[in-house]
Design a protein around this motif. Structure first.
Motif, short mmCIF file in Angstrom:
data_model
loop_
_atom_site.label_atom_id
_atom_site.label_comp_id
_atom_site.label_asym_id
_atom_site.label_seq_id
_atom_site.Cartn_x
_atom_site.Cartn_y
_atom_site.Cartn_z
N PHE A 103 70.68 91.97 26.54
CA PHE A 103 71.28 93.01 27.37
C PHE A 103 71.61 94.24 26.53
CE2 PHE A 103 75.16 95.13 28.84
CZ PHE A 103 74.76 95.55 30.11
N ILE A 104 72.17 94.01 25.38
CA ILE A 104 72.51 95.12 24.49
C ILE A 104 71.26 95.84 24.02
CG2 ILE A 104 73.51 95.72 22.25
CD1 ILE A 104 75.50 93.38 22.71
N GLU A 105 70.29 95.07 23.54
CA GLU A 105 69.10 95.68 22.96
C GLU A 105 68.22 96.37 23.99
OE1 GLU A 105 67.27 92.40 21.02
OE2 GLU A 105 68.84 92.20 19.49
N ARG A 106 67.99 95.73 25.14
CA ARG A 106 67.06 96.29 26.12
C ARG A 106 67.70 97.32 27.04
NH1 ARG A 106 63.92 90.82 28.28
NH2 ARG A 106 63.63 89.83 26.23
N VAL A 107 68.93 97.02 27.49
CA VAL A 107 69.56 97.91 28.47
C VAL A 107 70.30 99.05 27.78
CG1 VAL A 107 71.21 98.05 30.38
CG2 VAL A 107 69.73 96.04 30.16
N LEU A 108 71.23 98.69 26.88
CA LEU A 108 72.09 99.72 26.30
C LEU A 108 71.37 100.57 25.25
CD1 LEU A 108 75.49 97.83 25.92
CD2 LEU A 108 74.63 99.20 27.84
N VAL A 109 70.58 99.92 24.39
CA VAL A 109 69.95 100.66 23.30
C VAL A 109 68.61 101.24 23.72
CG1 VAL A 109 69.09 100.52 20.94
CG2 VAL A 109 71.19 99.31 21.57
N ALA A 110 67.65 100.37 24.08
CA ALA A 110 66.32 100.86 24.44
C ALA A 110 66.34 101.67 25.73
CB ALA A 110 65.35 99.68 24.56
N GLY A 111 67.10 101.19 26.71
CA GLY A 111 67.12 101.85 28.01
C GLY A 111 67.95 103.12 28.05
N LEU A 112 69.20 103.03 27.63
CA LEU A 112 70.13 104.16 27.77
C LEU A 112 70.33 104.94 26.49
CD1 LEU A 112 72.93 102.48 29.96
CD2 LEU A 112 70.74 103.46 30.67
N GLY A 113 69.97 104.35 25.37
CA GLY A 113 70.21 105.03 24.09
C GLY A 113 71.68 105.33 23.87
N ALA A 114 72.53 104.39 24.23
CA ALA A 114 73.98 104.63 24.22
C ALA A 114 74.47 105.08 22.84
CB ALA A 114 74.73 103.36 24.62
N ALA A 115 75.26 106.16 22.85
CA ALA A 115 75.89 106.63 21.62
C ALA A 115 77.20 105.90 21.36
CB ALA A 115 76.14 108.13 21.69
N HIS A 116 77.90 105.58 22.46
CA HIS A 116 79.17 104.88 22.34
C HIS A 116 79.39 104.07 23.62
CE1 HIS A 116 83.04 104.54 20.13
NE2 HIS A 116 83.49 104.18 21.33
N VAL A 117 79.98 102.91 23.47
CA VAL A 117 80.25 102.01 24.60
C VAL A 117 81.74 101.70 24.64
CG1 VAL A 117 79.90 99.66 25.45
CG2 VAL A 117 77.94 100.99 24.65
N VAL A 118 82.31 101.79 25.83
CA VAL A 118 83.72 101.45 26.04
C VAL A 118 83.77 100.28 27.01
CG1 VAL A 118 85.98 102.26 26.80
CG2 VAL A 118 84.39 103.86 25.71
N ILE A 119 84.41 99.19 26.60
CA ILE A 119 84.53 98.00 27.45
C ILE A 119 85.97 97.50 27.41
CG2 ILE A 119 82.13 97.28 27.25
CD1 ILE A 119 83.01 95.27 25.10
N GLY A 120 86.32 96.67 28.36
CA GLY A 120 87.63 96.06 28.38
C GLY A 120 87.67 94.82 27.51
#
Length: 308
Positions: A106-123
């Motif tokens: 999920f992190i690699e495909r969605v957040l990194v490859a898909g969205l290119g997230a610069a920063h993630v905020v979670i609870g």
């Protein structure tokens, strides 16, 4: 605010955001703290600010035969996100493919490859991936390895009580809509299309706009002071939710009496904002006795609304 569905075809200009991730049901003050942090990181890093939500709610996917009480529809969430000043919202379809992804994938495909997230905020209690195998510790470790920042937000509480969607539902079940306003940061709302009724209210001099409540809603039965939104106009009103024990003990329907309104709104969409609880539902000995009580209820609702 831009709304993007799915992670597979994100336009280049919308990649690299600072993203708050969660279900955001109710968008209560705990959720709003995540959004504030995402906006702060966006300013710090010079990125867009964003939220990621899952649709349908994962609980609905995994328990399709159980009716779930959703505090906010997707459209309502988007309205709130825009009001809170987010630049982007990623609406991620929650389907069998997503549910099967391990946390790392999920992190690699969605957040990194898909969205290119610069920063993630979670609870602090955010779990993700197949069988909830991903957790905040995995997110932090992956951020260090893959090059994105991570903020894990602690519980947001007041007087020892943590803000949560389940707590909001509990207060609604007790009719405590004023307490819910405090937890959400604004009044709770429901919307629906006005349907025909038995017209008992009309016969008693108080015609009502009746709307079915969303499936699974557990709101305490009784009289409420509300505000009703119709075609860009707002009307003070009194609302009744209950089984009409004086008459038929039927299926609960929200019946709204708009003050100073004479139009025909059958078949039209209205939104009802709950301000305060007036009294619990009860049976009356006659329709005449009920009318006397209704007059008192309306007077009290008007007083409440004039003060809010």
């Amino acid at each position: 605010m831009h709304v993007i569905h799915g992670h597979k075809h994100v336009p280049p200009e919308h990649r690299g955001a600072s993203i708050a991730i969660g279900n955001f049901d109710g968008v209560h003050r705990g959720h709003r703290a995540l959004i504030r942090e995402a906006k702060a990181k966006a300013r710090e890093k010079g990125t867009a600010s964003a939220a990621m939500v899952f649709e349908p709610h994962p609980r609905e996917f995994f328990q399709p035969n159980e009716v779930q009480f959703r505090l906010t529809t997707l459209n309502r969430k988007l309205e709130i996100f825009e009001k809170l000043g987010l630049d982007l919202v990623f609406v991620e379809p929650f389907d069998a493919d997503l549910a099967a992804l391990p946390g790392e994938a999920f992190i690699e495909r969605v957040l990194v490859a898909g969205l290119g997230a610069a920063h993630v905020v979670i609870g602090y209690d955010f779990y993700f991936g197949h069988k909830r195998g991903g957790n905040p510790e995995l997110m932090v470790r992956s951020g260090e390895e893959l090059g994105f920042g991570v903020t894990v937000m602690p519980p947001i509480a007041e007087d020892g009580a943590v803000f949560s969607s389940s707590s909001v539902r509990l207060h609604l079940a007790q009719g405590d809509v004023k307490g819910v306003t405090h937890m959400l940061g604004e009044p709770w709302r429901v919307s629906g299309r006005v349907i025909g009724g038995a017209k008992r209210g009309t016969g008693m001099g108080y015609p009502t706009a009746n709307i079915p409540m969303p499936k699974g809603t557990t709101l305490g039965h009784g009289i409420y002071a509300v505000r009703t939104h119709l075609d860009g106009q707002t009307y003070d009103a009194a609302a009744y939710l209950g089984t009409r024990p004086t008459f038929d003990d039927g299926h609960p329907v929200l019946e709204v009496f708009l003050f100073d309104f004479n139009g025909d709104i059958y078949g039209r969409e209205i939104e009802v904002e709950f301000i305060d609880f007036i009294r619990s539902d009860r049976r009356f000995r006659s329709a005449e006795e009920l009318v006397v009580q209704m007059e008192a209820d309306i007077a009290q609702a008007k007083a409440v609304l004039s003060a809010n």
